[in-house]
Design an enzyme around this catalytic site. Structure first.
Site, PDB file in Angstrom:
ATOM      1  N   HIS A 107       0.846  -1.189   0.000  1.00 32.82           N
ATOM      2  CA  HIS A 107       0.000   0.000   0.000  1.00 32.82           C
ATOM      3  C   HIS A 107       0.887   1.246   0.000  1.00 32.82           C
ATOM      4  O   HIS A 107       1.238   1.766   1.061  1.00 32.82           O
ATOM      5  CB  HIS A 107      -0.901   0.005   1.240  1.00 32.82           C
ATOM      6  N   HIS A 147      -1.928  -0.998   7.112  1.00 33.54           N
ATOM      7  CA  HIS A 147      -1.613  -1.341   5.727  1.00 33.54           C
ATOM      8  C   HIS A 147      -0.522  -0.438   5.161  1.00 33.54           C
ATOM      9  O   HIS A 147       0.185  -0.818   4.233  1.00 33.54           O
ATOM     10  CB  HIS A 147      -2.876  -1.240   4.859  1.00 33.54           C
ATOM     11  N   PRO A 206      -5.941  -5.047  11.214  1.00 30.37           N
ATOM     12  CA  PRO A 206      -7.395  -4.914  11.324  1.00 30.37           C
ATOM     13  C   PRO A 206      -7.725  -3.488  11.775  1.00 30.37           C
ATOM     14  O   PRO A 206      -7.326  -3.057  12.854  1.00 30.37           O
ATOM     15  CB  PRO A 206      -7.766  -5.943  12.396  1.00 30.37           C
ATOM     16  N   LEU A 207      -8.417  -2.741  10.946  1.00 27.04           N
ATOM     17  CA  LEU A 207      -8.550  -1.306  11.164  1.00 27.04           C
ATOM     18  C   LEU A 207      -9.265  -0.998  12.473  1.00 27.04           C
ATOM     19  O   LEU A 207     -10.227  -1.658  12.858  1.00 27.04           O
ATOM     20  CB  LEU A 207      -9.279  -0.662   9.985  1.00 27.04           C
ATOM     21  N   ASP A 246      -9.189   6.884   7.437  1.00 29.47           N
ATOM     22  CA  ASP A 246     -10.648   6.871   7.313  1.00 29.47           C
ATOM     23  C   ASP A 246     -11.234   5.514   7.686  1.00 29.47           C
ATOM     24  O   ASP A 246     -12.301   5.435   8.294  1.00 29.47           O
ATOM     25  CB  ASP A 246     -11.050   7.235   5.877  1.00 29.47           C
ATOM     26  N   GLY A 247     -10.542   4.447   7.311  1.00 26.20           N
ATOM     27  CA  GLY A 247     -11.042   3.114   7.643  1.00 26.20           C
ATOM     28  C   GLY A 247     -11.108   2.888   9.138  1.00 26.20           C
ATOM     29  O   GLY A 247     -12.076   2.310   9.656  1.00 26.20           O
ATOM     30  N   ASN A 276      -7.565  11.725   3.990  1.00 23.00           N
ATOM     31  CA  ASN A 276      -7.301  11.759   2.546  1.00 23.00           C
ATOM     32  C   ASN A 276      -8.520  11.431   1.693  1.00 23.00           C
ATOM     33  O   ASN A 276      -8.441  11.452   0.467  1.00 23.00           O
ATOM     34  CB  ASN A 276      -6.126  10.839   2.174  1.00 23.00           C
ATOM     35  N   HIS A 353      -4.087   3.129  -3.384  1.00 22.64           N
ATOM     36  CA  HIS A 353      -4.259   2.688  -1.998  1.00 22.64           C
ATOM     37  C   HIS A 353      -3.574   1.346  -1.736  1.00 22.64           C
ATOM     38  O   HIS A 353      -2.776   1.236  -0.807  1.00 22.64           O
ATOM     39  CB  HIS A 353      -5.749   2.567  -1.662  1.00 22.64           C
ATOM     40  N   GLU A 501     -17.224  -3.967  24.648  1.00 22.69           N
ATOM     41  CA  GLU A 501     -16.392  -5.175  24.727  1.00 22.69           C
ATOM     42  C   GLU A 501     -15.211  -5.142  23.767  1.00 22.69           C
ATOM     43  O   GLU A 501     -14.090  -5.508  24.140  1.00 22.69           O
ATOM     44  CB  GLU A 501     -17.240  -6.423  24.461  1.00 22.69           C
ATOM     45  N   PHE A 528     -20.481 -12.930  25.035  1.00 23.13           N
ATOM     46  CA  PHE A 528     -20.183 -11.642  24.416  1.00 23.13           C
ATOM     47  C   PHE A 528     -18.736 -11.516  23.974  1.00 23.13           C
ATOM     48  O   PHE A 528     -18.316 -10.441  23.522  1.00 23.13           O
ATOM     49  CB  PHE A 528     -20.583 -10.505  25.352  1.00 23.13           C
ATOM     50  N   HIS A 552     -20.674 -16.665  33.307  1.00 18.09           N
ATOM     51  CA  HIS A 552     -21.923 -17.135  32.692  1.00 18.09           C
ATOM     52  C   HIS A 552     -21.564 -17.994  31.474  1.00 18.09           C
ATOM     53  O   HIS A 552     -21.928 -17.717  30.343  1.00 18.09           O
ATOM     54  CB  HIS A 552     -22.815 -15.958  32.297  1.00 18.09           C
ATOM     55  N   HIS A 564     -27.891 -15.537  25.565  1.00 23.30           N
ATOM     56  CA  HIS A 564     -26.817 -15.338  26.529  1.00 23.30           C
ATOM     57  C   HIS A 564     -26.067 -16.631  26.856  1.00 23.30           C
ATOM     58  O   HIS A 564     -25.120 -16.596  27.646  1.00 23.30           O
ATOM     59  CB  HIS A 564     -27.381 -14.743  27.823  1.00 23.30           C
TER      60      HIS A 564
END
Length: 754
Positions: A107, A147, A206-207, A246-247, A276, A353, A501, A528, A552, A564
């Site tokens: 990138h 990236h 991972p953005l 932005d991501g 950008n 990009h 979370e 969760f 739980h 749950h």
């Protein structure tokens, strides 16, 4: 003598980091202590003054006429002449362009657009020692938009970090690491990886994860400063800088984490938003039109807008100075840039990009920016200018080491605690604080037993802190002798994450990676974890030893019903690499799970804990948990029982009751607690054979979750009792009976086998 102990602290930290860094790599990749010189203690004074407070509001996107004040930024030296700055910035751009081009992968757009802010940060603002990337009081930099990692690799290369200078592929070949970008064995992978490249603080890609990690790093700094700084000695004093795109802004995790950063008033967190307007699919107008400035002001951030991020060097410097002057809020500096700046035909487009420019466009960009050099060339004047960071970094660390030596003489108890957090050395005998239980101890839910362990451990582990996602009174995670970490009480150790979370998990990753002795924990209902799986996966990948306290843990939670009640969750985390999935059955096993979790600083641990009360079973032990699976009871001889019953968590009691019934009928029965598959897999073949002899094929497992994977344990002739559908809303006892999780079901299955 005072300076000797400080040298030992630096050496110990660097030695631990080097010995554990990239363990899968050849030792040729790693510097040895014998080749590293440590600075002496000359009492050097920092050339970085702290700015005074000021406040200026950011104009909205629609009001682009407001001017940004220009001012000299505080630096570790004098800013270079503009011509040399431009040359340095273009060096960063073309190192990135050339590496992506050679790999035909990567990138280039972000590094080309962000090179000016990257240069100013690494060359003029940040304090670090490239020859000791683990120096405690360094400023931290996070590239959340991972990236664009060639930006960071180029900066580390210019600054003199050994990890990106060279690597050995075989004994006679010596290559510049940037030339092996994204290749097998390279220290410059496709996204920043802290376990691969020294100088990279956290693993991003991972953005949104990176900005959340940065919040954790800034929290750690604020917490330590509040605990250990003295009026005559501010021993903890560093900033966290981050570049996000932005991501990252679109991902919900960033809003979760930034909301908390504003609430906590993390004044030493400074984030650069690469504005950008381009994402993979095109202009952000197709999906992202919110006013980011207003949103961050609403989150409690100070916001500044740099309108010319391409060449506005003084605007960037002024913004950083202003950000540092704001002590009670984190700062977002929106820097409007052109993605792929300098490319005549691809700049400001999605095509720059995530793809190499191509040979023709590389040549056109060289001509457009007046860059006559061959690929990967660093001009001598740029190289000479950046070379000062090695001696300056050594001087900064030497000054801090001398400062710590003075601190240690005057504040011995605090220094010992801080040193433990810096080095990761656990106090001698800490494990003696773990509570123990007997079969006569009252029955209790393992979530309550977990709280007993946490409150015992916090007395002996100076780096333990954490909290819950708005469920502290249900997860039972409050540290009773401490208050809440808040904006005005950052020295406290209960962290209130709210219903966030995903952000919670990523923030804890940042805390864990700030210093080896931090032991962060976080909690929610086990089901969760679905909201935070990406953060847990990054914990595992980046070797962050977060303790995930998940209560739980089964249909045993009862009336809340299938929304749950976790079913597939145990199996899914057992499938995730470098995770310890622990499901204790009672008090001793809960204590054992915490012992394992504390000791494992390079991998996260997930503790699945019950809501319902469970008895304290005979035969359980802390030592057994460390083996992963172990014998709880056995009336056989010669390692040859008629049947082996295997249980985890709340179902170990069911297996034990079934064994009692079978023994009344003359059967020899072994009951095995299988707390952690991962730990059992790590035992010797001889030990595993002593617990699960291969000659005994009559095996029955029982677990209130998916049976997926249990065939590995019970074998092709065994039986796995579990739940392969969603749960139901009813009292726990009724659900267990309806789903066949009973002693009678185990007895019936065993009789079919023996």
């Amino acid at each position: 003598m005072a300076s000797t102990s400080s040298v030992t602290l630096s050496q110990a930290l660097l030695s631990r980091a080097i010995s554990s860094h990239a363990s899968a790599q050849s030792s040729d990749h790693r510097p040895s202590l014998s080749t590293i010189t440590f600075p002496g203690f000359s009492g050097l004074k920092s050339s970085i003054p702290r700015a005074s407070s000021s406040r200026r509001r950011l104009p909205s996107r629609s009001n682009q006429k407001r001017q940004v004040r220009a001012a000299a930024v505080e630096t570790i030296g004098t800013a270079a002449e503009t011509s040399l700055v431009e040359k340095s910035v273009n060096t960063i751009r073309f190192l990135s362009i050339d590496a992506v081009e050679k790999a035909n992968s990567g990138h280039p757009g972000l590094p080309m657009g962000c090179a000016p802010m990257g240069h100013i940060l690494y060359d003029e603002v940040m304090r670090y020692n490239p020859k000791n990337p683990y120096w405690f009081n360094r400023d931290r930099f996070i590239l959340s938009a991972g990236h664009g990692c060639m930006l960071q690799y180029a900066l580390l290369h210019l600054a003199g970090y050994d990890s990106v200078l060279a690597s050995f592929f075989h004994i006679l070949s010596f290559f510049l690491n940037l030339k092996s970008f994204r290749q097998w064995g390279s220290r410059t992978p496709g996204h920043p990886e802290n376990f691969e490249t020294t100088g990279v603080e956290v693993t991003t890609g991972p953005l949104g994860q990176g900005i959340a990690n940065a919040v954790g790093l800034a929290l750690a700094e604020k917490h330590l400063a509040a605990r250990f700084n003295k009026p005559d000695n501010e021993i903890v004093d560093h900033y966290t800088y981050v570049i996000l795109g932005d991501g990252c802004q679109m991902e919900g995790i960033s809003n979760e984490a930034c909301s908390l950063a504003g609430h906590w008033g993390l004044g030493k967190l400074i984030a650069f938003y690469d504005d950008n307007h381009i994402s993979i699919d095109g202009d952000t107008e197709i999906a992202f039109t919110e006013n980011v400035d207003t949103r961050f002001e609403g989150l409690g951030w100070h916001v500044i807008w740099v309108k010319n991020g391409n060449t506005g060097y003084d605007e960037i410097r002024a913004a950083i100075k202003e950000a540092k002057a704001v002590k009670d809020k984190p700062t977002l500096i929106k820097v409007t840039t052109t993605i792929g700046y300098g490319s005549p035909n691809k700049a400001n487009s999605y095509s720059v990009h995530g793809s190499a420019l191509g040979a023709k466009e590389v040549d056109a960009t060289r001509k457009n920016l007046g860059w006559p050099y061959e690929p990967f060339h660093v001009p001598e004047d740029v190289k000479a200018h950046w070379s000062r960071h090695t001696p300056q970094g050594a001087a900064l660390e030497a000054e801090w080491n001398a400062k710590f030596a003075e601190y240690e003489q005057k504040y011995k108890e605090e220094a010992a605690e801080l040193k433990a957090i810096i080095t990761g050395e656990l106090p001698a005998g800490w494990e003696k604080a773990l509570p123990t239980y007997t079969p006569e101890s009252p029955a209790d839910a393992t979530r309550n037993l977990s709280q007993q362990n946490l409150n015992a451990l916090v007395k002996v582990l100076p780096g333990l802190l954490g909290g819950s996602a708005d469920l502290a009174s249900s997860n039972m995670t409050l540290l009773k002798m401490y208050g809440d970490f808040q904006k005005d009480t950052p020295e406290e150790r209960n962290v209130r994450f709210g219903v966030r979370e995903h952000g919670m998990g990523a923030i804890c990753n940042g805390i864990a990676l700030h210093s080896p002795g931090f032991i962060p924990y976080c909690a929610t209902f086990f089901v969760f974890t679905d909201y935070m799986r990406a953060a847990i996966r990054i914990s595992a990948l980046c070797e962050a030893g977060v303790i995930y306290v998940m209560t739980h843990d089964s249909i045993g939670l009862g009336e809340d019903g299938p929304t749950h009640q976790p079913i597939e969750h145990l199996a899914s985390f057992r499938a995730m690499p470098n995770v310890l999935m622990l499901r204790p059955a009672d008090g001793n096993e809960t204590a054992g799970a915490y012992k394992v979790a504390v000791l494992n600083r390079k991998r996260p641990s997930i503790l699945a804990l019950s809501r319902q009360k469970l008895p304290q079973l005979p035969g359980t032990s802390i030592e057994g948990v460390e083996k992963g699976g172990y014998i709880v009871s056995d009336n056989s001889s010669g390692n040859n029982p008629n049947v082996i019953l295997i249980g985890t968590g709340s179902e170990l009691e069911i297996a034990a009751k079934a064994a009692d019934e079978l023994r009344k009928e003359g059967k020899t029965v072994r009951v095995v607690s299988f707390v952690s598959w991962e730990l059992f897999d790590e035992q010797s073949d001889a030990y595993k054979e002593s617990v699960l002899p291969s000659a005994v094929s009559a095996r029955v497992s029982i677990e209130a979750g998916s049976t997926f994977g249990w065939a590995k344990i019970v074998g092709s002739k065994g039986k796995a009792i579990g739940i392969d559908r969603f749960g139901a809303s009813a009292p726990a006892g009724k659900i267990y009976k309806e789903f066949g999780l009973t002693p009678e079901a185990v007895v019936a299955a065993a009789k079919e086998l023996c």
